[in-house]
Design a protein around this motif. Sequence first.
Motif, PDB file in Angstrom:
ATOM      1  N   PHE A   1       0.863  -1.178   0.000  1.00  0.00           N
ATOM      2  CA  PHE A   1       0.000   0.000   0.000  1.00  0.00           C
ATOM      3  C   PHE A   1       0.896   1.223   0.000  1.00  0.00           C
ATOM      4  CE2 PHE A   1      -2.613   3.293   2.139  1.00  0.00           C
ATOM      5  CZ  PHE A   1      -3.592   3.387   1.148  1.00  0.00           C
ATOM      6  N   SER A   2       0.771   2.024  -1.038  1.00  0.00           N
ATOM      7  CA  SER A   2       1.620   3.204  -1.155  1.00  0.00           C
ATOM      8  C   SER A   2       0.917   4.211  -2.044  1.00  0.00           C
ATOM      9  CB  SER A   2       2.958   2.786  -1.783  1.00  0.00           C
ATOM     10  OG  SER A   2       3.780   3.908  -1.968  1.00  0.00           O
ATOM     11  N   ASP A   3       1.034   5.495  -1.717  1.00  0.00           N
ATOM     12  CA  ASP A   3       0.471   6.558  -2.549  1.00  0.00           C
ATOM     13  C   ASP A   3      -1.013   6.305  -2.850  1.00  0.00           C
ATOM     14  OD1 ASP A   3       0.479   8.841  -4.095  1.00  0.00           O
ATOM     15  OD2 ASP A   3       1.275   7.860  -5.886  1.00  0.00           O
ATOM     16  N   GLY A   4      -1.723   5.720  -1.874  1.00  0.00           N
ATOM     17  CA  GLY A   4      -3.156   5.461  -2.021  1.00  0.00           C
ATOM     18  C   GLY A   4      -3.481   4.274  -2.915  1.00  0.00           C
ATOM     19  N   VAL A   5      -2.473   3.520  -3.347  1.00  0.00           N
ATOM     20  CA  VAL A   5      -2.710   2.405  -4.270  1.00  0.00           C
ATOM     21  C   VAL A   5      -2.511   1.070  -3.549  1.00  0.00           C
ATOM     22  CG1 VAL A   5      -1.952   1.317  -6.437  1.00  0.00           C
ATOM     23  CG2 VAL A   5      -1.915   3.809  -6.214  1.00  0.00           C
ATOM     24  N   HIS A   6      -3.481   0.157  -3.743  1.00  0.00           N
ATOM     25  CA  HIS A   6      -3.354  -1.200  -3.212  1.00  0.00           C
ATOM     26  C   HIS A   6      -2.839  -2.105  -4.327  1.00  0.00           C
ATOM     27  CE1 HIS A   6      -5.668  -0.588   0.534  1.00  0.00           C
ATOM     28  NE2 HIS A   6      -6.399   0.251  -0.179  1.00  0.00           N
ATOM     29  N   ILE A   7      -1.813  -2.873  -4.013  1.00  0.00           N
ATOM     30  CA  ILE A   7      -1.267  -3.833  -4.980  1.00  0.00           C
ATOM     31  C   ILE A   7      -1.319  -5.196  -4.294  1.00  0.00           C
ATOM     32  CG2 ILE A   7       0.791  -4.481  -6.298  1.00  0.00           C
ATOM     33  CD1 ILE A   7       1.523  -1.451  -6.268  1.00  0.00           C
ATOM     34  N   ILE A   8      -2.168  -6.070  -4.825  1.00  0.00           N
ATOM     35  CA  ILE A   8      -2.488  -7.304  -4.093  1.00  0.00           C
ATOM     36  C   ILE A   8      -2.140  -8.536  -4.922  1.00  0.00           C
ATOM     37  CG2 ILE A   8      -4.297  -8.532  -2.805  1.00  0.00           C
ATOM     38  CD1 ILE A   8      -3.959  -5.639  -1.879  1.00  0.00           C
ATOM     39  N   PRO A   9      -1.067  -9.228  -4.559  1.00  0.00           N
ATOM     40  CA  PRO A   9      -0.756 -10.472  -5.276  1.00  0.00           C
ATOM     41  C   PRO A   9      -1.764 -11.555  -4.905  1.00  0.00           C
ATOM     42  CG  PRO A   9       1.158  -9.664  -4.033  1.00  0.00           C
ATOM     43  CD  PRO A   9      -0.038  -8.906  -3.549  1.00  0.00           C
ATOM     44  N   HIS A  10      -2.340 -12.191  -5.903  1.00  0.00           N
ATOM     45  CA  HIS A  10      -3.323 -13.244  -5.648  1.00  0.00           C
ATOM     46  C   HIS A  10      -2.723 -14.632  -5.838  1.00  0.00           C
ATOM     47  CE1 HIS A  10      -6.737 -10.925  -4.582  1.00  0.00           C
ATOM     48  NE2 HIS A  10      -6.764 -10.233  -5.706  1.00  0.00           N
ATOM     49  N   ALA A  11      -3.451 -15.605  -5.292  1.00  0.00           N
ATOM     50  CA  ALA A  11      -2.973 -16.991  -5.260  1.00  0.00           C
ATOM     51  C   ALA A  11      -2.865 -17.605  -6.654  1.00  0.00           C
ATOM     52  CB  ALA A  11      -3.936 -17.822  -4.413  1.00  0.00           C
ATOM     53  N   ASP A  12      -3.593 -17.053  -7.610  1.00  0.00           N
ATOM     54  CA  ASP A  12      -3.605 -17.658  -8.947  1.00  0.00           C
ATOM     55  C   ASP A  12      -2.547 -17.084  -9.876  1.00  0.00           C
ATOM     56  OD1 ASP A  12      -4.590 -15.149  -9.283  1.00  0.00           O
ATOM     57  OD2 ASP A  12      -6.532 -15.742 -10.082  1.00  0.00           O
ATOM     58  N   GLY A  13      -1.600 -16.318  -9.306  1.00  0.00           N
ATOM     59  CA  GLY A  13      -0.526 -15.794 -10.148  1.00  0.00           C
ATOM     60  C   GLY A  13      -0.871 -14.482 -10.828  1.00  0.00           C
ATOM     61  N   ASN A  14      -1.921 -13.812 -10.366  1.00  0.00           N
ATOM     62  CA  ASN A  14      -2.246 -12.482 -10.873  1.00  0.00           C
ATOM     63  C   ASN A  14      -2.087 -11.451  -9.751  1.00  0.00           C
ATOM     64  OD1 ASN A  14      -2.945 -13.469 -13.430  1.00  0.00           O
ATOM     65  ND2 ASN A  14      -4.996 -13.998 -12.706  1.00  0.00           N
TER      66      ASN A  14
END
Length: 346
Positions: free
Chosen positions: A224-237
């Motif tokens: 979480f940075s600069d208001g952006v969520h970056i979420i690695p998912h279990a399916d490789g996305n």
Amino acid sequence: MAITDVTVFGAGIFGMSVAYACLKRGANVTLCDPNGPGTGASGGLVGALAPHVPELWNNKKQFQLESLLMAQEFWDDIEQASGLPSGYKRSGRLQPLASARLVELAHERTVKAVDLWQGKADWRVLDENPHPGWGPASPTGFWVYDTLSARMSPRMAGPALAAAFQARGGKITTTAPEKGVCVWATGIAGLIKMSKVFSHEVGNGVKGQSALLGHDARDLPQVFSDGVHIIPHADGNVAVGSTSERYYDDPNTTDQQLEDVLERAYEICPALRTAPVLERWAGLRPRASTRSPMLGAWPNRAGHFIANGGFKIGFGMAPKVGEVMADLVLENRDTIPEGFRVEDNL
Ligand SMILES: Cc1cc2nc3c(=O)[nH]c(=O)nc-3n(C[C@H](O)[C@H](O)[C@H](O)COP(=O)(O)OP(=O)(O)OC[C@H]3O[C@@H](n4cnc5c(N)ncnc54)[C@H](O)[C@@H]3O)c2cc1C
């Protein structure tokens, strides 16, 4: 004890969690949604289960903490009952600290977390990125890593929850009579309807746009940075979100605002820049006027209940929402905290 008939209207994450909790307590439950499960806000892409900061404690933070701590058991049970993956993992969250003041605050929160998070998770200040190459850079050279944050994939978890509900004997339909006890978990449509019924705006929709990228970072923490969520998912996305728009022309289309969020994500995690964008998605978050969940009995309508207002943290709140609604609906036990009640929005 007589078996209670419960009809839950709305098969988003709130409706499904309430239906599942009631079913597990022995009720005869029908889940009704004209559009099918996971077609509203709960059919999105992001799935961050991230806590509020450990300070200035209140009911909302306590409720969310309890819900986040329930999540592992909740999703394990669903995976077992359905035989499907939910994509749940308590994989933590990394946040760069942008100023000396934030570093100082982060150290204070480390101490507060020991008490407020009851030793069940920590808020650590790091002087080194434990995952170089996965960003984000920090101007101060410090990061916060918390061990409470988790992720689930809405596109995996929703079908898993619907399948677990059916595997345990619940019925899913597109139409149903208002039979037995009725729970209205109808998201934005419900907020609009209630606003008419109560002649007062009890809530509204806040549009969010997000994207899904093809990049395998499944074992890495969310960022979480600069208001952006970056979420690695279990399916490789990897999911990236989100905009927050009170005013919009079309609730379901994406535009340049999402491209701006993506650009910020590329700056934060440069490894994402070359990843293909697999999907762009937009939808409305159901926001009650208090901004907190709106839970409880429907005033002056015996046998009818409301579970709405998930807003930005509906997935994280869902396990506990299911339990407190089942307490009320089936056992007439009111365990809903102040500030989360239907009346608070009227
Ligand atoms: C871009 C974006 C990103 C988000 N990111 C996160 C995140 O990372 N973490 C998080 O916790 N939350 C996140 N959220 C919020 C989360 O998606 C919502 O809080 C949650 O999905 C709300 O669930 P719900 O079941 O209340 O509503 P919905 O999922 O909208 O479900 C309501 C359902 O009711 C049905 N319905 C409507 N009218 C009727 C009727 N009359 N009868 C029967 N059914 C009816 C609809 O078809 C719909 O399926 C995000 C939301 C958006 C938009």
